[in-house]
Design an enzyme around this catalytic site. Structure first.
Site, PDB file in Angstrom:
ATOM      1  N   GLY A 240       0.763  -1.318   0.057  1.00  0.00           N
ATOM      2  CA  GLY A 240      -0.005  -0.021   0.141  1.00  0.00           C
ATOM      3  C   GLY A 240       0.844   1.330  -0.012  1.00  0.00           C
ATOM      4  O   GLY A 240       0.220   2.423  -0.165  1.00  0.00           O
ATOM      5  N   GLU A 275       3.702  -6.995   1.372  1.00  0.00           N
ATOM      6  CA  GLU A 275       3.077  -7.292   0.119  1.00  0.00           C
ATOM      7  C   GLU A 275       3.174  -6.056  -0.651  1.00  0.00           C
ATOM      8  O   GLU A 275       2.141  -5.567  -1.395  1.00  0.00           O
ATOM      9  CB  GLU A 275       1.634  -7.643   0.230  1.00  0.00           C
ATOM     10  CG  GLU A 275       1.501  -8.982   0.809  1.00  0.00           C
ATOM     11  CD  GLU A 275      -0.070  -9.344   1.365  1.00  0.00           C
ATOM     12  OE1 GLU A 275      -0.878  -8.153   1.330  1.00  0.00           O
ATOM     13  OE2 GLU A 275      -0.268 -10.454   1.996  1.00  0.00           O
ATOM     14  N   PRO A 276       4.506  -5.509  -0.915  1.00  0.00           N
ATOM     15  CA  PRO A 276       4.611  -4.273  -1.729  1.00  0.00           C
ATOM     16  C   PRO A 276       4.102  -4.495  -3.296  1.00  0.00           C
ATOM     17  O   PRO A 276       4.603  -5.374  -3.661  1.00  0.00           O
ATOM     18  CB  PRO A 276       5.905  -3.932  -1.656  1.00  0.00           C
ATOM     19  CG  PRO A 276       6.547  -5.158  -1.394  1.00  0.00           C
ATOM     20  CD  PRO A 276       5.674  -5.974  -0.520  1.00  0.00           C
ATOM     21  N   GLY A 277       3.490  -3.496  -3.815  1.00  0.00           N
ATOM     22  CA  GLY A 277       3.277  -3.565  -5.271  1.00  0.00           C
ATOM     23  C   GLY A 277       3.810  -2.403  -5.978  1.00  0.00           C
ATOM     24  O   GLY A 277       5.018  -2.187  -6.517  1.00  0.00           O
ATOM     25  N   CYS A 343     -14.056   6.735 -27.650  1.00  0.00           N
ATOM     26  CA  CYS A 343     -15.217   7.431 -27.718  1.00  0.00           C
ATOM     27  C   CYS A 343     -15.840   7.676 -26.264  1.00  0.00           C
ATOM     28  O   CYS A 343     -17.052   6.890 -26.100  1.00  0.00           O
ATOM     29  CB  CYS A 343     -16.132   6.825 -28.807  1.00  0.00           C
ATOM     30  SG  CYS A 343     -15.320   7.120 -30.288  1.00  0.00           S
ATOM     31  N   TYR A 372      -0.269  -0.982 -12.206  1.00  0.00           N
ATOM     32  CA  TYR A 372      -1.767  -0.995 -12.550  1.00  0.00           C
ATOM     33  C   TYR A 372      -1.754  -0.076 -13.983  1.00  0.00           C
ATOM     34  O   TYR A 372      -2.524   0.512 -13.955  1.00  0.00           O
ATOM     35  CB  TYR A 372      -2.187  -0.189 -11.312  1.00  0.00           C
ATOM     36  CG  TYR A 372      -2.200  -0.700 -10.070  1.00  0.00           C
ATOM     37  CD1 TYR A 372      -2.698  -2.111  -9.511  1.00  0.00           C
ATOM     38  CD2 TYR A 372      -1.146  -0.421  -9.015  1.00  0.00           C
ATOM     39  CE1 TYR A 372      -2.566  -2.719  -8.470  1.00  0.00           C
ATOM     40  CE2 TYR A 372      -1.047  -0.892  -7.925  1.00  0.00           C
ATOM     41  CZ  TYR A 372      -1.762  -2.425  -7.759  1.00  0.00           C
ATOM     42  OH  TYR A 372      -1.590  -2.755  -6.558  1.00  0.00           O
TER      43      TYR A 372
HETATM   44  C1  LIG Z   1      -3.253  -4.553  -4.032  1.00  0.00           C
HETATM   45  C2  LIG Z   1      -2.639  -5.237  -2.819  1.00  0.00           C
HETATM   46  C3  LIG Z   1      -1.350  -5.303  -2.177  1.00  0.00           C
HETATM   47  C4  LIG Z   1      -0.607  -4.170  -3.150  1.00  0.00           C
HETATM   48  O1  LIG Z   1      -0.979  -2.784  -2.916  1.00  0.00           O
HETATM   49  P1  LIG Z   1       0.149  -1.809  -3.471  1.00  0.00           P
HETATM   50  O2  LIG Z   1      -0.527  -0.381  -3.114  1.00  0.00           O
HETATM   51  O3  LIG Z   1       0.401  -1.897  -5.031  1.00  0.00           O
HETATM   52  O4  LIG Z   1       1.278  -2.009  -2.582  1.00  0.00           O
HETATM   53  C5  LIG Z   1      -0.869  -5.845  -1.278  1.00  0.00           C
HETATM   54  N1  LIG Z   1      -1.627  -6.843  -0.482  1.00  0.00           N
HETATM   55  C6  LIG Z   1      -2.974  -6.833  -0.908  1.00  0.00           C
HETATM   56  C7  LIG Z   1      -3.876  -7.970  -0.231  1.00  0.00           C
HETATM   57  C8  LIG Z   1      -3.485  -6.112  -2.110  1.00  0.00           C
HETATM   58  O5  LIG Z   1      -4.876  -6.328  -2.274  1.00  0.00           O
END
Ligand SMILES: *Cc1c(COP(=O)(O)O)cnc(C)c1O
Length: 419
Positions: A240, A275-277, A343, A372
């Protein structure tokens, strides 16, 4: 910091000119920088050195490209997946099943079975019902599924409503007050090995205080489980952390985040999982586009580019900002609206914004498009599915091909009774 910089007046990814990639592959095209991915992966890991034991699982949903996952696997990252499809990608990239965490509010029996067969490392359960179902599936196979219970801490992450996940009214996790009793009942099931709690309050978080409040609440919950004689060895604090999308914007970075987490969780006596994204993938990619034409508007001109909301959905979905920059800037600027060809009026990337001056045929990028971005792309308006490229120093390769509308058309059928 990223490796998308001007060299001799041309925007490069590492040592490769984006104009050269556009020439060879066509536009629109996503371009990822391996060095940037690796840098972010290392910075995030180092920021958590104040914790005695950690596990890192890259959130595959932010960028599931196989080559991206391979880079992160080589950095020692596991994967956080939210579907069997993502799980199979992570496995294909060389991530061990035992390093994969399965999140998500709607895991089907079939997905859970596939995950058990793959020896998945951890299921983050979102309800008691899901835990009971998983326990039965595991027991029938003579195994115990390793799991945590996801808790909804009821805090407001103060981010966009569509990516806020930790308020009581959101669909995620079990209610905070109900968690101890549910955890105890799940611990009693034969097919489950409950080892801790999970939390994830939202995405693009730019204020650490809600996360700190959530983590403090999780620590208190952990203590209450232990006082009931229940074991907790793992605490999953989710992902997050936000990234700056506008030049000059300043957000708390990994170092501040790591210090905050350490101050809360240092003495928990668990492996702390993350869980970094976006914080890993966001700044590692740009979307390269060509200006189709510039048309006059009532107030400002419209710069019509060949990328659209089907290629990069964030502005249309979340009112998100992506910096727009010319690949060969002249130093001149203009005030314009930047729009795609689709459109819909939501196919708008910027309104009344000061941008590098561009004209028909010029190349430009949307920055910070590595998270994303391509993963949300679709073929709306029968447009091609956007390709992806990865750069590594002087080298580059197409890591996802453009899928042409003809290939999709070939999968469709007119039934006999319409012929
Ligand atoms: C989307 C998500 C993440 C990653 O979120 P980021 O904002 O990209 O770091 C981690 N854990 C869970 C459960 C998610 O749904």
């Amino acid at each position: 910091m990223d490796y998308f910089q001007l060299k001799d007046g041309v925007l490069h990814a590492e040592n490769v000119s984006l104009a050269a990639i556009a020439e060879a592959v066509g536009t629109p095209v996503y371009v990822y920088s391996r060095a940037t991915l690796e840098r972010h992966a290392r910075v995030f890991r180092e920021a958590l050195s104040g914790l005695p034991s950690i596990h890192l699982a890259f959130a595959v949903k932010s960028n599931p490209n196989l080559a991206v996952l391979r880079v992160l696997a080589r950095e020692g990252y596991g994967a956080d997946v939210v579907s069997a499809g993502e799980m199979h990608r992570a496995l294909a990239a060389g991530i061990a099943g035992s390093d994969i965490v399965f999140s998500g509010v709607g895991k089907t029996a079939r997905e859970m079975t596939e995950a058990l067969d793959a020896g998945l490392g951890q299921f983050n359960l979102e309800s008691e019902e899901e835990g009971v179902e998983l326990a039965a599936l595991a027991a029938a196979r003579g195994v115990r599924a390793v799991a945590t219970l996801r808790v909804n801490p009821d805090v407001d992450a103060r981010t966009h409503a569509k990516i806020s996940t930790g308020k009581a009214e959101n669909k995620f996790g079990v209610a905070y007050d109900a968690a101890p009793a549910i955890y105890a009942r799940l611990c009693a099931l034969d097919g489950l090995e409950m080892r801790g709690l999970a939390v994830h309050i939202g995405s693009q978080i730019g204020d650490l205080e809600p996360s700190r409040q959530a983590f403090l609440k999780m620590g208190a919950l952990m203590e209450s489980l232990r006082s009931q004689g229940l074991e907790v060895t793992h605490m999953d604090l989710g992902g997050g952390l936000g990234v700056p999308y506008r030049s000059g914007e300043s957000l708390p970075g990994p170092a501040e985040y790591g210090a905050m987490v350490a101050s809360v969780a240092r003495d928990w006596g668990v492996t702390v999982m993350f869980e970094p994204g976006r914080v890993i993938s966001g700044n590692s990619g740009v979307l390269v586009t060509e200006v189709i034409r510039v048309k006059p508007g009532a107030i400002n001109p419209f710069v019509v580019v060949d990328a659209a909301m089907n290629d990069l959905a964030r502005p249309a979905m979340y009112d998100a900002w992506h910096d727009f920059a010319a690949v060969t800037p002249t130093g001149e600027t203009m005030i314009a609206n930047v729009v795609g060809p689709i459109c819909e009026s939501s196919d708008t990337f910027a309104m009344g914004r000061e941008i590098d001056a561009v004209k028909a045929g010029d190349l430009a990028v949307f920055r910070t498009a590595g998270a994303y971005g391509a993963t949300m792309a679709n073929t709306y308006n029968s447009r091609p599915l956007v390709p992806e490229v990865m750069v590594d120093g002087d080298k580059w390769s197409v890591v996802a091909e453009r899928i042409e509308p003809a290939a999709i058309l070939a999968t469709e059928r007119v039934p006999e009774w319409l012929e």
